[in-house]
Design a protein around this motif. Structure first.
Motif, PDB file in Angstrom:
ATOM      1  N   LEU A   1       0.835  -1.197   0.000  1.00  0.00           N
ATOM      2  CA  LEU A   1       0.000   0.000   0.000  1.00  0.00           C
ATOM      3  C   LEU A   1       0.873   1.251   0.000  1.00  0.00           C
ATOM      4  N   LYS A   2       0.274   2.370  -0.367  1.00  0.00           N
ATOM      5  CA  LYS A   2       1.048   3.564  -0.687  1.00  0.00           C
ATOM      6  C   LYS A   2       1.607   4.285   0.527  1.00  0.00           C
ATOM      7  N   SER A   3       0.931   4.196   1.669  1.00  0.00           N
ATOM      8  CA  SER A   3       1.352   4.952   2.835  1.00  0.00           C
ATOM      9  C   SER A   3       0.740   4.332   4.074  1.00  0.00           C
ATOM     10  N   ALA A   4       1.189   4.809   5.250  1.00  0.00           N
ATOM     11  CA  ALA A   4       0.620   4.313   6.505  1.00  0.00           C
ATOM     12  C   ALA A   4      -0.860   4.652   6.594  1.00  0.00           C
ATOM     13  N   GLN A   5      -1.238   5.830   6.074  1.00  0.00           N
ATOM     14  CA  GLN A   5      -2.648   6.222   6.096  1.00  0.00           C
ATOM     15  C   GLN A   5      -3.480   5.308   5.189  1.00  0.00           C
ATOM     16  N   ALA A   6      -2.930   4.979   4.023  1.00  0.00           N
ATOM     17  CA  ALA A   6      -3.636   4.070   3.113  1.00  0.00           C
ATOM     18  C   ALA A   6      -3.773   2.694   3.729  1.00  0.00           C
ATOM     19  N   ALA A   7      -2.733   2.244   4.428  1.00  0.00           N
ATOM     20  CA  ALA A   7      -2.784   0.939   5.085  1.00  0.00           C
ATOM     21  C   ALA A   7      -3.864   0.923   6.163  1.00  0.00           C
ATOM     22  N   GLU A   8      -3.952   2.010   6.928  1.00  0.00           N
ATOM     23  CA  GLU A   8      -4.971   2.084   7.975  1.00  0.00           C
ATOM     24  C   GLU A   8      -6.374   2.064   7.374  1.00  0.00           C
ATOM     25  N   ARG A   9      -6.569   2.808   6.272  1.00  0.00           N
ATOM     26  CA  ARG A   9      -7.887   2.807   5.618  1.00  0.00           C
ATOM     27  C   ARG A   9      -8.221   1.418   5.079  1.00  0.00           C
ATOM     28  N   TRP A  10      -7.218   0.728   4.555  1.00  0.00           N
ATOM     29  CA  TRP A  10      -7.438  -0.608   4.008  1.00  0.00           C
ATOM     30  C   TRP A  10      -7.873  -1.583   5.099  1.00  0.00           C
TER      31      TRP A  10
ATOM     32  N   LEU B   1     -12.199  -4.157   8.447  1.00  0.00           N
ATOM     33  CA  LEU B   1     -12.066  -5.402   9.206  1.00  0.00           C
ATOM     34  C   LEU B   1     -11.880  -5.109  10.690  1.00  0.00           C
ATOM     35  N   ARG B   2     -11.027  -4.143  10.984  1.00  0.00           N
ATOM     36  CA  ARG B   2     -10.726  -3.825  12.386  1.00  0.00           C
ATOM     37  C   ARG B   2     -11.935  -3.276  13.131  1.00  0.00           C
ATOM     38  N   LEU B   3     -12.740  -2.466  12.455  1.00  0.00           N
ATOM     39  CA  LEU B   3     -13.865  -1.812  13.128  1.00  0.00           C
ATOM     40  C   LEU B   3     -15.127  -2.659  13.170  1.00  0.00           C
ATOM     41  N   HIS B   4     -15.353  -3.459  12.134  1.00  0.00           N
ATOM     42  CA  HIS B   4     -16.661  -4.104  12.000  1.00  0.00           C
ATOM     43  C   HIS B   4     -16.651  -5.622  12.120  1.00  0.00           C
ATOM     44  N   VAL B   5     -15.480  -6.253  12.078  1.00  0.00           N
ATOM     45  CA  VAL B   5     -15.435  -7.715  12.147  1.00  0.00           C
ATOM     46  C   VAL B   5     -14.699  -8.202  13.392  1.00  0.00           C
ATOM     47  N   LEU B   6     -13.502  -7.712  13.608  1.00  0.00           N
ATOM     48  CA  LEU B   6     -12.674  -8.231  14.692  1.00  0.00           C
ATOM     49  C   LEU B   6     -13.254  -8.009  16.090  1.00  0.00           C
TER      50      LEU B   6
END
Length: 393
Positions: free
Chosen positions: A113-122, A126-131
């Motif tokens: 991914l392009k940046s840390a911000q892009a990685a967080e958005r990606w 999953l982190r907010l709604h599944v885990l």
């Protein structure tokens, strides 16, 4: 003499709220809503407390045993809280808990991914709604009903987010299979069937029809960074992020090279994307040189890149019902209706190269020579009222 074993089983339930010492660091914290065993210890010059569980689940004898085990670790120079966490993480990895596998998959994927911000958005769907709901479940025990219960609250209300979460979950399950866990990928498709079709209609990005774009373009002046940025956005058909971060050192010999960090879609371009600059775009660059005073063509008041909402806010202030991203649609529609450009070339003009994996391996063309005349025609169309190829209608 060290105080120890002062509590009695018979008195535990009748103790008043407060902290009650059993000795040797073992305490019972009683509250109106329950009671918690705690082991208090000194290590590395500070006092710490380690929760051992609730009185409802752990009796006095078990609490003493747990405190004894933690005390032995402290004597050995170990941090019992850290050791317990490491032991839990090891058990989760051994059991194939979804949260651990999701993190492992993310660690393997995020460098693409392009940046840390892009990685967080990606990772966030999953982190907010599944885990939060399924993170502790062993991946081999997941079924379609677990997925349905998890995503049903957002499946229709936030369908784009829900589908991204489903896509990320699919990647995690494939990652689990690669690690040797027996996972049935069919549960994803079964969950989609049970969730049903999306009932929320898609909302397209608001844009101006290409017939109205020249009039709007001619209202933009050449002394304001935001309006110059809008000119460049319209002329080139690229995304706002690329224009906001456009630098003078990215321009050479009539070509603007957009770094891949500002090109959306990691699977579309593995290299920087080159944009042929029309006469209109070169004029905008000349105007930007006169007013910028920064390495960025369109800078903010501190000399940094233009704020990502600057163009959007300016359009709103003018009372125009459109978004900056919508000019890409205007440009693409103009190409389709007013030129005979091939589909692949037209898509490349707006930085779209949709190919199969085989095509990506063999056809790495961005159709640069084919895009040059199209960018010139578009520039001419924007800067004159009577365009020679425009339909009479």
């Amino acid at each position: 003499m060290v105080k120890m074993n002062t509590l009695k089983v018979a008195q535990l339930k009748s103790l008043p709220p407060g902290k009650h010492c059993d000795g040797r660091g073992l305490w019972l914290h009683k509250r109106p809503d329950g009671a918690q065993w705690v082991y208090r210890f000194n290590q590395f010059g500070r006092t710490r407390e380690m929760g051992l569980g609730s009185l409802r689940d752990i009796g006095l004898a078990d609490a003493r045993d747990a405190a004894d085990a933690a005390r032995q670790q402290v004597r050995a120079g170990l941090d019992p809280i850290r050791e317990r966490r490491l032991r839990t993480e090891l058990e989760c990895r051994r059991d194939g808990r979804l949260a651990e596998l999701a993190q492992s998959n993310f660690d393997a994927h995020k460098h693409t991914l392009k940046s840390a911000q892009a990685a967080e958005r990606w990772h966030s769907p999953l982190r907010l709604h599944v885990l939060p709901k399924l993170g502790k479940v062993p991946v081999v025990k997941l079924d379609q009903h677990d997925i349905v219960r998890t995503l049903k609250p957002i499946w229709h209300q936030k369908n784009v987010t829900a589908r991204k979460a489903m896509s990320r979950l699919t990647m995690v399950l494939r990652h689990a299979i690669a690690q040797g866990f027996e996972v049935d990928l069919r549960i994803i498709e079964h969950a989609r069937i049970l969730l049903g079709d999306n009932l929320k209609p898609a909302v397209s990005i608001k844009s101006l029809h290409y017939l109205n774009v020249p009039d709007f373009y001619l209202t933009l002046n050449d002394t304001d960074s935001v309006q110059l940025a809008l000119r460049m956005l319209i002329l080139t058909g690229v995304r706002s992020d690329a224009v906001n971060n456009m630098r003078f050192d990215q321009i050479e010999n009539g070509v603007w090279t957009i770094p891949k960090a500002h090109v959306k879609g990691r699977l579309q371009f593995v290299e920087d994307f080159k944009v042929p600059l029309s006469a209109g775009a070169k004029e905008v660059i000349a105007c930007a040189r006169r007013i910028s005073g920064s390495d960025y063509l369109f800078c903010n008041s501190r000399g940094g890149p233009l704020d990502k909402m600057a163009m959007r806010n300016w359009i709103l202030d003018q009372g125009i019902d459109a978004k900056p991203h919508g000019f890409r649609s205007s440009f693409r529609t103009w190409i389709a209706e007013q030129t005979d450009a091939q589909h692949e070339v037209a898509e490349a003009c707006i930085c779209h190269l949709v190919k199969s994996s085989a095509e990506k391996a063999y056809n790495k063309s961005a159709y640069f020579p084919n895009r040059v005349p199209l960018m010139t025609l578009w520039s001419d169309y924007l800067t004159q009222n009577n365009y020679q190829f425009l339909n009479a209608a």
